[in-house]
Motif scaffolding. Sequence first.
Motif, PDB file in Angstrom:
ATOM      1  N   GLY A 165       0.817  -1.209   0.000  1.00  0.00           N
ATOM      2  CA  GLY A 165       0.000   0.000   0.000  1.00  0.00           C
ATOM      3  C   GLY A 165       0.847   1.254   0.000  1.00  0.00           C
ATOM      4  N   CYS A 166       0.174   2.408  -0.108  1.00  0.00           N
ATOM      5  CA  CYS A 166       0.925   3.660  -0.172  1.00  0.00           C
ATOM      6  C   CYS A 166       0.055   4.818   0.312  1.00  0.00           C
ATOM      7  CB  CYS A 166       1.385   3.916  -1.604  1.00  0.00           C
ATOM      8  SG  CYS A 166       2.465   5.341  -1.714  1.00  0.00           S
ATOM      9  N   ASP A 167       0.669   5.712   1.065  1.00  0.00           N
ATOM     10  CA  ASP A 167      -0.042   6.892   1.582  1.00  0.00           C
ATOM     11  C   ASP A 167       0.330   8.160   0.826  1.00  0.00           C
ATOM     12  OD1 ASP A 167      -1.016   5.178   3.492  1.00  0.00           O
ATOM     13  OD2 ASP A 167       0.318   5.868   5.091  1.00  0.00           O
ATOM     14  N   ARG A 168       1.082   8.034  -0.257  1.00  0.00           N
ATOM     15  CA  ARG A 168       1.646   9.239  -0.884  1.00  0.00           C
ATOM     16  C   ARG A 168       0.712   9.904  -1.910  1.00  0.00           C
ATOM     17  NH1 ARG A 168       5.494  11.686   1.167  1.00  0.00           N
ATOM     18  NH2 ARG A 168       6.996  10.527   2.385  1.00  0.00           N
ATOM     19  N   PHE A 169      -0.160   9.149  -2.516  1.00  0.00           N
ATOM     20  CA  PHE A 169      -1.162   9.714  -3.438  1.00  0.00           C
ATOM     21  C   PHE A 169      -0.574  10.594  -4.542  1.00  0.00           C
ATOM     22  CE2 PHE A 169      -3.663   8.424   0.191  1.00  0.00           C
ATOM     23  CZ  PHE A 169      -4.785   7.850  -0.401  1.00  0.00           C
ATOM     24  N   CYS A 170       0.410  10.062  -5.270  1.00  0.00           N
ATOM     25  CA  CYS A 170       0.852  10.750  -6.483  1.00  0.00           C
ATOM     26  C   CYS A 170      -0.365  10.812  -7.411  1.00  0.00           C
ATOM     27  CB  CYS A 170       1.991   9.980  -7.149  1.00  0.00           C
ATOM     28  SG  CYS A 170       3.415   9.795  -6.062  1.00  0.00           S
ATOM     29  N   THR A 171      -0.527  11.913  -8.119  1.00  0.00           N
ATOM     30  CA  THR A 171      -1.816  12.129  -8.797  1.00  0.00           C
ATOM     31  C   THR A 171      -2.039  11.208 -10.005  1.00  0.00           C
ATOM     32  OG1 THR A 171      -0.749  13.933 -10.008  1.00  0.00           O
ATOM     33  CG2 THR A 171      -2.086  14.542  -8.102  1.00  0.00           C
ATOM     34  N   PHE A 172      -0.972  10.515 -10.469  1.00  0.00           N
ATOM     35  CA  PHE A 172      -1.121   9.628 -11.633  1.00  0.00           C
ATOM     36  C   PHE A 172      -1.344   8.169 -11.246  1.00  0.00           C
ATOM     37  CE2 PHE A 172       3.346  10.252 -10.560  1.00  0.00           C
ATOM     38  CZ  PHE A 172       3.749   8.951 -10.312  1.00  0.00           C
ATOM     39  N   CYS A 173      -1.272   7.840  -9.950  1.00  0.00           N
ATOM     40  CA  CYS A 173      -1.085   6.450  -9.528  1.00  0.00           C
ATOM     41  C   CYS A 173      -2.336   5.845  -8.877  1.00  0.00           C
ATOM     42  CB  CYS A 173       0.089   6.399  -8.554  1.00  0.00           C
ATOM     43  SG  CYS A 173       0.474   4.738  -8.000  1.00  0.00           S
ATOM     44  N   VAL A 174      -2.605   4.580  -9.222  1.00  0.00           N
ATOM     45  CA  VAL A 174      -3.783   3.902  -8.673  1.00  0.00           C
ATOM     46  C   VAL A 174      -3.494   3.136  -7.378  1.00  0.00           C
ATOM     47  CG1 VAL A 174      -5.070   3.555 -10.813  1.00  0.00           C
ATOM     48  CG2 VAL A 174      -3.319   1.907 -10.172  1.00  0.00           C
ATOM     49  N   VAL A 175      -2.202   2.989  -7.054  1.00  0.00           N
ATOM     50  CA  VAL A 175      -1.850   2.111  -5.924  1.00  0.00           C
ATOM     51  C   VAL A 175      -2.579   2.452  -4.616  1.00  0.00           C
ATOM     52  CG1 VAL A 175       0.066   1.473  -4.386  1.00  0.00           C
ATOM     53  CG2 VAL A 175       0.332   1.251  -6.842  1.00  0.00           C
ATOM     54  N   PRO A 176      -2.634   3.726  -4.212  1.00  0.00           N
ATOM     55  CA  PRO A 176      -3.308   4.009  -2.941  1.00  0.00           C
ATOM     56  C   PRO A 176      -4.778   3.567  -2.928  1.00  0.00           C
ATOM     57  CG  PRO A 176      -2.004   5.888  -3.628  1.00  0.00           C
ATOM     58  CD  PRO A 176      -2.036   4.942  -4.791  1.00  0.00           C
ATOM     59  N   TYR A 177      -5.377   3.466  -4.120  1.00  0.00           N
ATOM     60  CA  TYR A 177      -6.788   3.062  -4.194  1.00  0.00           C
ATOM     61  C   TYR A 177      -6.933   1.546  -4.282  1.00  0.00           C
ATOM     62  CZ  TYR A 177      -6.599   7.943  -5.523  1.00  0.00           C
ATOM     63  OH  TYR A 177      -6.311   9.280  -5.536  1.00  0.00           O
ATOM     64  N   GLY A 209       8.006  -3.622  -1.863  1.00  0.00           N
ATOM     65  CA  GLY A 209       6.847  -2.912  -1.340  1.00  0.00           C
ATOM     66  C   GLY A 209       6.536  -1.788  -2.306  1.00  0.00           C
ATOM     67  N   GLN A 210       5.281  -1.336  -2.326  1.00  0.00           N
ATOM     68  CA  GLN A 210       4.947  -0.238  -3.248  1.00  0.00           C
ATOM     69  C   GLN A 210       5.734   1.020  -2.885  1.00  0.00           C
ATOM     70  OE1 GLN A 210       1.875  -2.058  -2.449  1.00  0.00           O
ATOM     71  NE2 GLN A 210       1.629  -2.863  -4.525  1.00  0.00           N
ATOM     72  N   ASN A 211       5.966   1.202  -1.592  1.00  0.00           N
ATOM     73  CA  ASN A 211       6.834   2.297  -1.136  1.00  0.00           C
ATOM     74  C   ASN A 211       7.707   1.711  -0.034  1.00  0.00           C
ATOM     75  OD1 ASN A 211       8.045   4.685  -0.611  1.00  0.00           O
ATOM     76  ND2 ASN A 211       6.283   5.625   0.391  1.00  0.00           N
ATOM     77  N   SER A 248      11.367   2.646  -4.088  1.00  0.00           N
ATOM     78  CA  SER A 248      11.526   3.664  -3.052  1.00  0.00           C
ATOM     79  C   SER A 248      10.964   5.006  -3.479  1.00  0.00           C
ATOM     80  CB  SER A 248      13.009   3.869  -2.781  1.00  0.00           C
ATOM     81  OG  SER A 248      13.571   2.681  -2.348  1.00  0.00           O
ATOM     82  N   HIS A 249      10.647   5.810  -2.480  1.00  0.00           N
ATOM     83  CA  HIS A 249      10.268   7.209  -2.728  1.00  0.00           C
ATOM     84  C   HIS A 249      11.389   8.092  -2.176  1.00  0.00           C
ATOM     85  CE1 HIS A 249       8.172  11.021  -2.577  1.00  0.00           C
ATOM     86  NE2 HIS A 249       7.207  10.491  -3.311  1.00  0.00           N
ATOM     87  N   PRO A 250      11.812   9.114  -2.954  1.00  0.00           N
ATOM     88  CA  PRO A 250      12.932   9.951  -2.486  1.00  0.00           C
ATOM     89  C   PRO A 250      12.701  10.566  -1.104  1.00  0.00           C
ATOM     90  CG  PRO A 250      12.404  10.444  -4.774  1.00  0.00           C
ATOM     91  CD  PRO A 250      11.354   9.504  -4.300  1.00  0.00           C
ATOM     92  N   ASN A 287       2.113  15.729  -7.347  1.00  0.00           N
ATOM     93  CA  ASN A 287       2.057  15.592  -5.886  1.00  0.00           C
ATOM     94  C   ASN A 287       3.163  14.690  -5.355  1.00  0.00           C
ATOM     95  OD1 ASN A 287       0.994  16.091  -3.318  1.00  0.00           O
ATOM     96  ND2 ASN A 287      -0.207  14.186  -3.357  1.00  0.00           N
ATOM     97  N   ARG A 288       4.358  14.853  -5.924  1.00  0.00           N
ATOM     98  CA  ARG A 288       5.476  14.020  -5.470  1.00  0.00           C
ATOM     99  C   ARG A 288       6.041  14.485  -4.127  1.00  0.00           C
ATOM    100  NH1 ARG A 288       6.635   9.148  -6.915  1.00  0.00           N
ATOM    101  NH2 ARG A 288       8.870   9.503  -6.874  1.00  0.00           N
ATOM    102  N   ARG A 289       5.761  15.699  -3.773  1.00  0.00           N
ATOM    103  CA  ARG A 289       6.208  16.265  -2.489  1.00  0.00           C
ATOM    104  C   ARG A 289       7.732  16.291  -2.327  1.00  0.00           C
ATOM    105  NH1 ARG A 289       1.866  13.749   1.702  1.00  0.00           N
ATOM    106  NH2 ARG A 289       0.989  12.509   0.028  1.00  0.00           N
TER     107      ARG A 289
END
Length: 461
Positions: A165-177, A209-211, A248-250, A287-289
């Motif tokens: 799972g992922c809590d980052r919610f990049c605007t292009f990505c379906v993973v968090p859903y 892991g997704q993240n 990984s996420h930066p 929304n990469r933050r």
Amino acid sequence: MSRPRKVHVKSFGCQMNVYDSHRMADTLAPGGFHETAAPEDADLVILNTCHIREKAAEKVYSEIGRIRVMKEEAERQGRKILIAVAGCVAQAEGQEIMRRAGSVDLVVGSQNYHRLPELVARAASGEKIVDTEFPIEDKFEKLAAPRRDAIRARGISAFVTVQEGCDRFCTFCVVPYTRGAEVSRPLKQIVAEVERLAAAGVREITLIGQNVNAYHGLGEDGASSSLAKLLRRLARVSGICRLRYTTSHPRDMDDDLIAAHGELNALMPYVHLPVQSGSDRMLAAMNRRHTREDYLEVIARLRQARPDLAFTSDFIVGFPGETESDFRDTLSLIEHVGFASAYTFAYSPRPGTPAAEMENQIQDEEKSERLQRLQAAVTRQWRAFNASFAGRELDVLLEKSGKLPGQLVGRSSYLQSVQVMAPHSHIGSVARVIVTDIGSNSLFGALADNEAAPQLTAAGA
Ligand code: SF4
């Protein structure tokens, strides 16, 4: 005596799905299911689907259509084939799959695989089931452990999911859903799984892991453990000589993880760190933050901790609103970092994500023109990276026999395929290899010392 039942699991998409497919087969094995590579022979066909690619759901429906033909043929012969749909498309489409594809017997979401034996038994008695709830119980605790023979058949390199799972919610990505909020497995559970894999002959573990670097599982001391702590613990497992992690996420590349790269010999100097774009404007829209500067700083700090580190990344071109100038920022970031390899994508909208609703979508022709330029830049770097190994000595984990008699195939620390003449007994060991030739997809080499005994590397720092 009834004939043994067979299950065919077809995986789509990423390594996390491949791992899940193995665990599904492991969980069904105690109930008498043997794996088969032939769907037409199976009593149960599981399609473990992926939602990342374009038109993912449509591709799954057409695959179901193909299996339905086999199911109907089997029925004419008095045999039953159950069809189950698992994975991210199952999670996203749920009941819709049953509505559109009457031949499907079971739809199971990615958090519910531990329930498969019970769900399959119910489906076998004629019930149509959709189970896509996110359960309270721990899926990993309840999934069956792989058998020793199954581990061996899967090779000396294994993937272990540590986080989902992922809590980052990049605007292009379906993973968090599709995969839900971030969940990490307890450290003890992961150590036990890695010890079991090592005892069966596995030498290399890739934590997935997704993240993955957001890992925060329960530690042995009762406090939350970071990915760095988990890696340090796994580096002490006897028999494990190589560790990797992805994706990984930066923003989650913390000081301790960077330090671990400088400390742990077992942690391979090859990091996949997606950046997606070199333009701050695009990074914000995605929304990469993090900014371009943040990313470059992480790369510099990692290189400082371990100078021989090489990087791979993911890039999206043609994100809504991307201008030629934004795209050039991506090209200049590539030049600045110098990647060993990269995955490149032209943006395509995923239903349900914010970016799909953005108005400033880019024309397909423009996207594909940028994609070609991006791929040319990445290919140049990939070729230069491989060419830089000519005449050098490398550590190669020898994995299996090659195509030629007496040849073994292994992987360098940088995941390059390396072909070398070596005794079969060297499989599973790390050999020093001198690179003699650079092929288009492989390096060719010779053992640095033919008389040397295989080096079953010491794991750890
Ligand atoms: S961090 Fe990765 S998995 Fe999470 S939303 Fe962004 S792209 Fe998707």
